[in-house]
Design an enzyme around this catalytic site. Structure first.
Site, short mmCIF file in Angstrom:
data_model
loop_
_atom_site.label_atom_id
_atom_site.label_comp_id
_atom_site.label_asym_id
_atom_site.label_seq_id
_atom_site.Cartn_x
_atom_site.Cartn_y
_atom_site.Cartn_z
N ASP A 122 -17.66 6.96 -0.67
CA ASP A 122 -16.21 6.91 -0.13
C ASP A 122 -15.95 8.15 0.58
O ASP A 122 -16.70 9.03 0.31
CB ASP A 122 -15.10 6.54 -1.14
CG ASP A 122 -13.85 6.10 -0.23
OD1 ASP A 122 -13.98 5.83 0.78
OD2 ASP A 122 -12.73 6.17 -1.23
N ARG A 138 -13.14 -8.75 1.76
CA ARG A 138 -11.74 -8.58 1.38
C ARG A 138 -10.91 -9.75 1.50
O ARG A 138 -10.29 -10.08 0.99
CB ARG A 138 -11.32 -7.38 2.34
CG ARG A 138 -11.94 -6.01 1.95
CD ARG A 138 -11.58 -5.55 0.64
NE ARG A 138 -9.86 -5.23 0.74
CZ ARG A 138 -9.26 -4.31 0.96
NH1 ARG A 138 -9.83 -3.30 1.58
NH2 ARG A 138 -8.01 -4.03 0.93
N HIS A 142 -7.62 1.01 -6.08
CA HIS A 142 -7.78 0.04 -5.05
C HIS A 142 -8.55 -1.21 -5.40
O HIS A 142 -9.61 -1.55 -4.97
CB HIS A 142 -8.78 0.70 -3.90
CG HIS A 142 -8.59 -0.08 -2.48
ND1 HIS A 142 -7.80 -0.94 -2.15
CD2 HIS A 142 -9.10 0.57 -1.45
CE1 HIS A 142 -7.71 -1.16 -1.07
NE2 HIS A 142 -8.72 -0.45 -0.54
N CYS A 181 -16.33 1.28 1.25
CA CYS A 181 -15.09 0.60 1.51
C CYS A 181 -14.89 0.85 3.07
O CYS A 181 -13.86 0.06 3.56
CB CYS A 181 -14.14 1.00 0.52
SG CYS A 181 -13.36 2.62 0.91
N GLN A 234 -10.39 -3.90 -3.02
CA GLN A 234 -11.45 -3.70 -2.44
C GLN A 234 -12.68 -3.72 -3.66
O GLN A 234 -13.61 -4.40 -3.17
CB GLN A 234 -11.27 -1.96 -2.41
CG GLN A 234 -12.92 -1.62 -1.78
CD GLN A 234 -12.92 -1.86 -0.30
OE1 GLN A 234 -12.23 -1.97 0.58
NE2 GLN A 234 -14.26 -2.75 0.05
N ARG A 247 0.78 -1.16 0.08
CA ARG A 247 -0.08 0.03 0.09
C ARG A 247 0.84 1.03 0.02
O ARG A 247 1.75 1.41 0.80
CB ARG A 247 -0.92 -0.01 1.24
CG ARG A 247 -1.49 1.45 1.46
CD ARG A 247 -2.68 1.29 2.66
NE ARG A 247 -3.79 0.65 2.25
CZ ARG A 247 -4.92 0.79 2.79
NH1 ARG A 247 -5.23 1.34 3.78
NH2 ARG A 247 -5.93 -0.01 2.00
N1 CP Z 1 -11.18 -0.24 2.87
C1 CP Z 1 -9.83 -0.28 3.27
O1 CP Z 1 -8.86 -0.38 2.48
O2 CP Z 1 -9.56 -0.14 4.60
P1 CP Z 1 -8.15 0.14 5.40
O3 CP Z 1 -7.84 1.43 5.08
O4 CP Z 1 -8.67 -0.03 6.84
O5 CP Z 1 -7.28 -0.95 4.82
N1 NVA Z 2 -10.11 6.81 -0.76
C1 NVA Z 2 -9.62 6.28 0.41
C2 NVA Z 2 -9.85 4.86 0.54
C3 NVA Z 2 -9.37 4.13 1.75
C4 NVA Z 2 -9.70 2.72 1.84
C5 NVA Z 2 -8.38 6.74 0.67
O1 NVA Z 2 -7.61 6.45 -0.27
O2 NVA Z 2 -7.98 7.08 1.77
#
Ligand code: CP
Ligand code: NVA
Length: 301
Positions: free
Chosen positions: A218, A287, A134, A259, A137, A107
Site C-alpha cells: 500500500d 469493491r 479498511h 488497494c 477493501q 470514511r
Molecule cells: N482503495 C480505496 O479505498 O480507494 P479510494 O481512496 O479511492 O476510495
Molecule cells: N492506507 C491508505 C489507504 C487508502 C485507500 C490511506 O489510509 O490513505
C-alpha cells in the site's frame, strides 16, 4: 442493528455469506452495462448516505453505483460541507441522519468517530476507512483472491511496507478466514500492537515472500499521516518496494494486490502492477460487489 464496522468484530459465518453473495451478484450481472439495474432490486426505496471526511475515488464511486444497481438512492456528503465539519457532534449528526436515510457509510479519521456514529445512529453504519482499518477493501481482496486461486484458508499472504490501516484489516481477515499473514517492514512502521498474534514478522522482504501465494503493499504515506513524514518514510521503506526481483522469490503463481491509489515506482513498480499476476483492477471492481453484499447483509434485504 447490524453495522459493518470491522472484520474481526463480524461473525466469520456472516463474512463468508457476504463473500458468496457478492460473487453471486457479480456473476448474475454477467456483462450488463454498469448502469443497468440488477434483476433483484433489494434497495428499492432505500436512501444511503455516503460521508467522506477524506478523499476517495473507489469507495465513493463503488458505493454509489452499487446502491443504484440495487435500486436505491444515494447522498454523497463531504464532511467539510456538513455542520459536522464545523463543530456539530457526531452523536447529533448520527441521530439527525437516521431520520432521513436507511444506511450510513462513513470514511473518517479517528476510529472513535465511526464508533460514535454506530452508537448513536438508529440505522446501520458501514466503515469506509478510518486511520486504523479498511474492512470493505479487504472483503473485496479476499473475494478477489478466491476468484483467482480458490479458498484463501491456509494460504500465505505477505504484506510488504507500512503496517497501516489496510494491513490491520488484513490481520483481522487472517484471523477470521484462517490464512497465514506475514508482515515485512521496518520496526518504526510495525503494525498496531493490538494486532499481535494475528500475523508474524520477517524483517527481510526476500525471505518473507518465500512460498507466498499473495504479495500485498500500500502507499508509504497514508491520508492521515503528516506530509512531513514523506521523506523519512521513503528512506525507511525503499527496501520493501514490491518489484520483479521480490515477486520472483514468491510462488510462481503468487498474486499481487494493492488497494490503490498507488505511487508507481515507490511502493510497487509498474512492471509488477501491470504484470501478469497483478489483480489490482479486479480488487477495485470487487469493491462494488463486496459492498453491495455488505449493504444487503446490514439491511437484511
Ligand atoms: N482503495 C480505496 O479505498 O480507494 P479510494 O481512496 O479511492 O476510495
Ligand atoms: N492506507 C491508505 C489507504 C487508502 C485507500 C490511506 O489510509 O490513505
Amino acid at each position: 442493528m447490524t453495522h459493518f464496522l470491522d472484520i474481526h468484530t463480524t461473525d466469520p459465518a456472516a463474512l463468508r455469506q457476504i463473500i458468496d453473495s457478492a460473487q453471486a451478484m457479480k456473476s448474475a450481472r454477467n456483462g450488463q452495462l454498469r448502469g443497468a439495474p440488477d434483476d433483484e432490486q433489494p434497495l428499492a426505496n432505500h436512501m444511503v448516505a455516503l460521508i467522506f471526511e477524506k478523499p476517495s475515488t473507489r469507495t465513493r464511486v463503488s458505493f454509489d453505483v452499487g446502491v443504484r444497481q440495487m435500486g436505491g438512492q444515494t447522498l454523497v456528503l463531504s464532511g467539510a460541507d456538513m455542520q459536522l465539519g464545523h463543530g456539530e457532534t457526531i452523536a447529533d449528526t448520527a441521530r439527525v441522519l437516521s431520520r432521513y436515510v436507511d444506511l450510513i457509510m462513513i470514511r473518517t479519521f479517528e476510529e472513535q468517530t465511526l464508533l460514535d456514529m454506530a452508537e448513536y445512529a438508529s440505522v446501520p453504519v458501514i466503515n469506509g476507512l478510518t486511520n486504523t482499518s479498511h474492512p470493505c477493501q479487504i472483503m473485496a481482496d479476499v473475494m478477489t483472491f478466491e476468484e483467482h486461486r480458490g479458498p484463501i484458508k491456509g494460504r500465505k499472504v505477505v504484506w510488504s511496507g507500512d503496517g497501516n490501516n489496510v494491513f490491520a484489516s488484513f490481520a483481522h481477515a487472517a484471523q477470521q478466514f484462517d490464512f497465514d499473514l506475514v508482515f515485512t517492514g521496518p520496526p518504526p512502521l510495525d503494525p498496531d500492537p493490538a494486532l499481535a498474534g494475528m500475523y508474524s514478522t520477517e524483517r527481510d522482504p526476500h525471505k518473507a515472500v518465500e512460498g507466498a501465494d499473495l504479495v500485498v503493499t500500500d502507499t508509504w504515506v497514508s491520508m492521515h499521516d503528516p506530509q512531513s513524514a514523506r521523506e523519512r518514510r521513503h528512506n525507511q521503506l525503499r527496501g520493501y518496494q514490491v518489484n520483479e526481483a521480490l515477486m520472483a522469490r514468491a510462488n510462481p503463481d503468487a498474486l499481487f494486490m494493492h488497494c490503490l491509489p498507488a505511487h508507481r515506482e515507490d511502493e510497487a513498480t509498474s512492471a509488477v502492477m501491470d504484470g501478469p499476476n497483478s489483480v489490482i483492477f479486479d480488487e477495485a471492481e470487487n469493491r462494488m460487489h463486496a459492498q453491495k453484499a455488505i449493504m444487503r447483509w446490514c439491511l437484511g434485504v
